[in-house]
Design an enzyme around this catalytic site. Structure first.
Site, PDB file in Angstrom:
ATOM      1  N   LYS A 167       7.985 -43.638 -15.339  1.00  0.00           N
ATOM      2  CA  LYS A 167       8.855 -42.554 -15.795  1.00  0.00           C
ATOM      3  C   LYS A 167       8.042 -41.277 -15.870  1.00  0.00           C
ATOM      4  CE  LYS A 167      11.578 -40.509 -19.475  1.00  0.00           C
ATOM      5  NZ  LYS A 167      10.849 -39.222 -19.313  1.00  0.00           N
ATOM      6  N   GLU A 169      -2.266 -43.918 -25.065  1.00  0.00           N
ATOM      7  CA  GLU A 169      -3.309 -42.893 -24.965  1.00  0.00           C
ATOM      8  C   GLU A 169      -2.685 -41.603 -25.454  1.00  0.00           C
ATOM      9  OE1 GLU A 169      -5.153 -39.854 -24.249  1.00  0.00           O
ATOM     10  OE2 GLU A 169      -4.685 -40.116 -22.128  1.00  0.00           O
ATOM     11  N   CYS A 222      -5.633 -33.575 -23.206  1.00  0.00           N
ATOM     12  CA  CYS A 222      -5.743 -34.373 -24.429  1.00  0.00           C
ATOM     13  C   CYS A 222      -7.157 -34.392 -24.960  1.00  0.00           C
ATOM     14  CB  CYS A 222      -5.243 -35.793 -24.182  1.00  0.00           C
ATOM     15  SG  CYS A 222      -6.089 -36.643 -22.843  1.00  0.00           S
ATOM     16  N   GLU A 234      -3.095 -30.356 -33.243  1.00  0.00           N
ATOM     17  CA  GLU A 234      -3.313 -30.315 -31.796  1.00  0.00           C
ATOM     18  C   GLU A 234      -2.336 -29.316 -31.185  1.00  0.00           C
ATOM     19  OE1 GLU A 234      -3.700 -33.239 -27.918  1.00  0.00           O
ATOM     20  OE2 GLU A 234      -2.184 -33.692 -29.428  1.00  0.00           O
TER      21      GLU A 234
END
Length: 488
Positions: free
Chosen positions: A173, A248, A282, A380
């Protein structure tokens, strides 16, 4: 506008509807995307389940699976310029990065191609005189691979490669934001000659696509890269099918510079850590931890480099810094920086409008040494915002580095070898780069601690995520089984 279709059961599919994708450099629509809803998502999973049980796939040797991955790697390498153009158009990442990264993605598929026939089991030295016992590694089944928009060909390779090597089938996806590179990648899957249903590529929104996929009773494993909030939904959804998961997630990575470090090299690495890909990574080194003795000198050196960054059209080779992917990201970065300044952070550079159309936000540095809990230090941002803190000694540096819910990556800059070892042992990070940053290889596992998720991608560790262990017992005695009421 260019148009892109879904890829289900070896065929290209127009989907239930279409939606448009925006070019972040212009904020204008440029592509029409086929949307998967419940029916298409179910068909993709059903196709993967059929393929998993089919002779066309299960009948292949591990070496034959490896050859298919090698063919796919060659096609990716051949079409890297085309895929890079699409990724740059759809995400705003600069072309010089997308070209290099996508060409290297082929190496991940080659690595897992070579590993396909080497995921051996073991014979156990069992404590029963009349038994032979061995272990086989078998594919876990149908994998739902959920990919974010950033670095999507890389982040899909570390899921598709090991899953296929292990013998699984996959429903990929792509994110509803900027999905075109993965939809174009499906054409290479088709050309490589994978049996129908082994790899399916869809995209769509949470309710009609993502939820259906992660709750589907035929999904055996969910591999996800993205944010912690979405991961929580995925874990809840997996309660419906009891699929295993590997996650992750994000990071708030510390970049630690000791007084004895090579400051020029560290400054260059810090630019790479937070301002490459416009901070949309990330592993972005978004917390700069400086020995207080070198704070002023290092910030001056770093600021000088930031002033020289070339902001421009991401499709031009000379551009070093492009737009953020979405208006929402740009707005969030602006708001968090403004609130952090109100909380007491000092603006060093940045946070000014960029005189261009599109979703541009400039490289920004905040001195947060007086407010170590400022919002920019904690949250973040997935953008080009660097928060600076200072430390007094090694213990203080480690305390600050570990003072986060995340634990994905860290950078340490020092010329003291013993210090490098001491600090590395104490950092709660899945990846530690010493005197470098943002380096990857298919041979090296990647993943984090805490809120950064669990499981590993890359290396042999990743392939094992897609296997399950079967234990086989063979009784070698010809004597009748004695007492059936006693466990052997």
């Amino acid at each position: 506008m260019e148009s892109f279709k879904l890829y289900i059961d070896g065929k290209f599919d127009a989907g239930a509807a279409t939606f448009t994708s925006l070019n972040p450099a212009t904020a204008e629509p440029w592509a029409s995307i086929a949307e998967a809803r419940g029916e298409q998502t179910d068909r993709a999973v059903q196709a993967a389940a059929r393929a998993f049980e089919s002779d066309a796939w299960r009948g292949l040797t591990a070496g034959a699976r490896g050859k298919l991955l090698l063919k796919l790697a060659d096609l990716i390498e051949r079409d890297a310029p085309k895929l890079a153009r699409l990724e740059t158009l759809d995400t705003g990442k600069i072309i010089r990065e997308t070209q290099a990264q996508i060409a290297y993605v082929a190496e991940y598929y080659r690595f897992y191609a070579g590993l396909a026939d080497k995921m051996d089991g073991a014979t156990l030295s069992i404590d029963k005189a009349d038994m032979e016992t061995w272990i086989k590694r078998e594919p876990v089944g149908v994998v739902a691979a959920i990919i974010p928009w950033n670095s999507q060909l890389f982040l899909s390779a570390v899921k598709i490669g090991p899953a296929i090597a292990a013998g699984c089938t996959v429903v990929v996806k792509a994110a509803e934001v900027a999905p075109t590179p993965l939809l174009a990648f499906a054409e290479l899957v088709h050309e490589a000659g994978f049996p129908a249903g082994v790899i399916n590529v869809i995209t769509g929104f949470a309710e009609g696509c993502g939820t259906v996929l992660t709750q589907h009773p035929l999904v055996d494993h969910i591999a996800f890269t993205g944010g912690a909030d979405t991961a929580r939904h995925i874990i809840r959804n997996s309660a419906e099918n009891l699929a295993s998961t590997s996650l992750e997630l994000g990071g708030k990575s510390p970049f630690i510079v000791f007084a004895d470090a090579d400051l020029d090299s560290a400054a260059n690495a810090q630019v790479a850590a937070i301002f490459s890909a416009s901070g949309q990574s990330c592993v972005a080194g978004s917390r700069l931890l400086l020995d207080e003795q070198i704070k002023d000198a290092f910030i001056e050196k770093l600021t000088s480099k930031v002033r020289g960054i070339v902001i421009g059209c991401p499709q031009q080779q000379e551009t070093q810094f492009g737009p953020l992917c979405t208006e929402r990201q740009k707005s969030n970065n602006e708001q968090v920086v403004s609130r952090s300044i109100e909380q007491g952070a000092r603006l060093v550079i940045g946070n000014q409008p960029v005189d261009r159309p599109g979703f541009y936000y400039p490289p920004t540095i905040l001195d947060c040494s007086a407010v170590p809990n400022a919002e920019s230090v904690v949250q973040e941002l997935f953008g080009p915002v660097l928060s600076v803190l200072t430390f007094k000694d090694e213990a203080d540096a480690i305390r600050l580095a570990n003072g986060t819910e995340y634990g994905l990556a860290a950078g340490v800059f020092t010329q003291n070898l013993t210090r490098a070892h001491r600090v590395t042992r104490k950092l709660r990070s899945g990846v530690v780069w010493l005197n470098t940053y943002r380096v990857v290889s298919p041979l090296a596992p990647f993943g984090g601690y805490g809120k950064s998720g669990f499981g590993r991608e890359g290396g042999i560790d990743a392939a094992l995520e897609y296997t399950t262990t079967k234990t086989i017992w063979l009784r070698t005695s010809d004597e009748p089984i004695s007492d059936p009421f006693i466990m052997r």
